[in-house]
Design an enzyme around this catalytic site. Sequence first.
Site, PDB file in Angstrom:
ATOM      1  N   SER A 143       3.022   5.649  -8.507  1.00 13.10           N
ATOM      2  CA  SER A 143       3.333   4.100  -9.408  1.00 13.10           C
ATOM      3  C   SER A 143       3.131   4.336 -10.741  1.00 13.10           C
ATOM      4  O   SER A 143       1.768   5.490 -11.001  1.00 13.10           O
ATOM      5  CB  SER A 143       2.687   2.523  -9.478  1.00 13.10           C
ATOM      6  OG  SER A 143       2.432   1.556 -10.358  1.00 13.10           O
ATOM      7  N   TYR A 156      -4.413  -2.782  -7.963  1.00 17.98           N
ATOM      8  CA  TYR A 156      -4.066  -1.568  -7.545  1.00 17.98           C
ATOM      9  C   TYR A 156      -3.926  -0.138  -8.569  1.00 17.98           C
ATOM     10  O   TYR A 156      -3.449   0.387  -7.313  1.00 17.98           O
ATOM     11  CB  TYR A 156      -2.817  -2.651  -8.166  1.00 17.98           C
ATOM     12  CG  TYR A 156      -1.210  -1.876  -8.084  1.00 17.98           C
ATOM     13  CD1 TYR A 156      -0.525  -2.187  -7.420  1.00 17.98           C
ATOM     14  CD2 TYR A 156      -0.489  -1.822  -8.753  1.00 17.98           C
ATOM     15  CE1 TYR A 156       0.972  -1.488  -6.738  1.00 17.98           C
ATOM     16  CE2 TYR A 156       0.525  -1.000  -8.748  1.00 17.98           C
ATOM     17  CZ  TYR A 156       1.359  -1.245  -7.920  1.00 17.98           C
ATOM     18  OH  TYR A 156       2.837  -0.541  -7.717  1.00 17.98           O
TER      19      TYR A 156
END
Length: 240
Positions: A143, A156
Site C-alpha cells: 500500500s 496498518y
Amino acid sequence: MNLNDKVAIVTGASSGLGDHFSRALIERGAIVYGLARSEDKLKRLHDALGDRFHPIVCDVREEDQVQTAVGHVIEEEGRVDVLVNNAGLGQFGPVASQTLSQWDLQMETNLRGVFLCTRAVLPAMKKQNEASGFGGHIVNIASVAGLVGNANLAAYNATKFGLRGFSEALMKEVRNDGIKVTSVCPGSVATHFGDVAGSGGSANPMMPEDVASTVIHVLEAPDNYLISEVVMRPLRPSGK
C-alpha cells in the site's frame, strides 16, 4: 510469463481486489485457486467464473490451513506459478485507543499470512526453476501506507512498511532461483476495505480492475525482466 494454463494462488480472493485479481488471471487463461475464509463468497465467485476458479476455505493466519491449501494445489496441479498475497485488512484509529486484538489481527493477517503462504510455495517454485529455468512470481499487495506514515494508521502503516521490507529481502534471496518478487502499493481503491478500516478513503478512488490490469502487466513481463515495486495513486483523489 505467458499466463495461459499457469497455476495461480490468490489469497483474500472472495472480495475486493482479490475478486478482480482472480477474474483478470482467468481472463488471461490461468487456473486460479482462491483462498479466503468465507465459503459462501468463494462459492459465488466460482459460480461467476466457472471451473478454472477453485475455491479453498483457508485462514492465512493459520499455519496448518495454509500448508493444507498449498499442498492441495500442488497435489492437483503439480506446480504453483503465481502467488498473489492479497489478504489484508486495516483497523484505523489512534494508538492510544487501539486494542491489542486490533493490533494483533493486522499483524497476523498482513504479515504472518504473507510469510506462511510464501514459505509454503517456495519449495515448489525452486523445483520448477531447476526443471525449466524459471520458478514463478510472488506478488505482495502492500500500500502507499507502506511509503508514508499517517496519523491513526500506525498499526496498518507498520504492517505495510514491514511487507515492503519483507518483499525486498525476499526478492534478493530468491532471484537466483528464478523467482520474481513484486511489491504493489496502491492508494485509494473503490472496494469495501474502508468499511472495516473505519475510513471512507478518497472521494475519487482508483478502480479495482485497473489495479488488477497492472498486476497482470507485471506478471506478463519477460522472464528476465523484474518489476520489483509498483506505486499507483488516483490522479485527482478529491475528484476536482
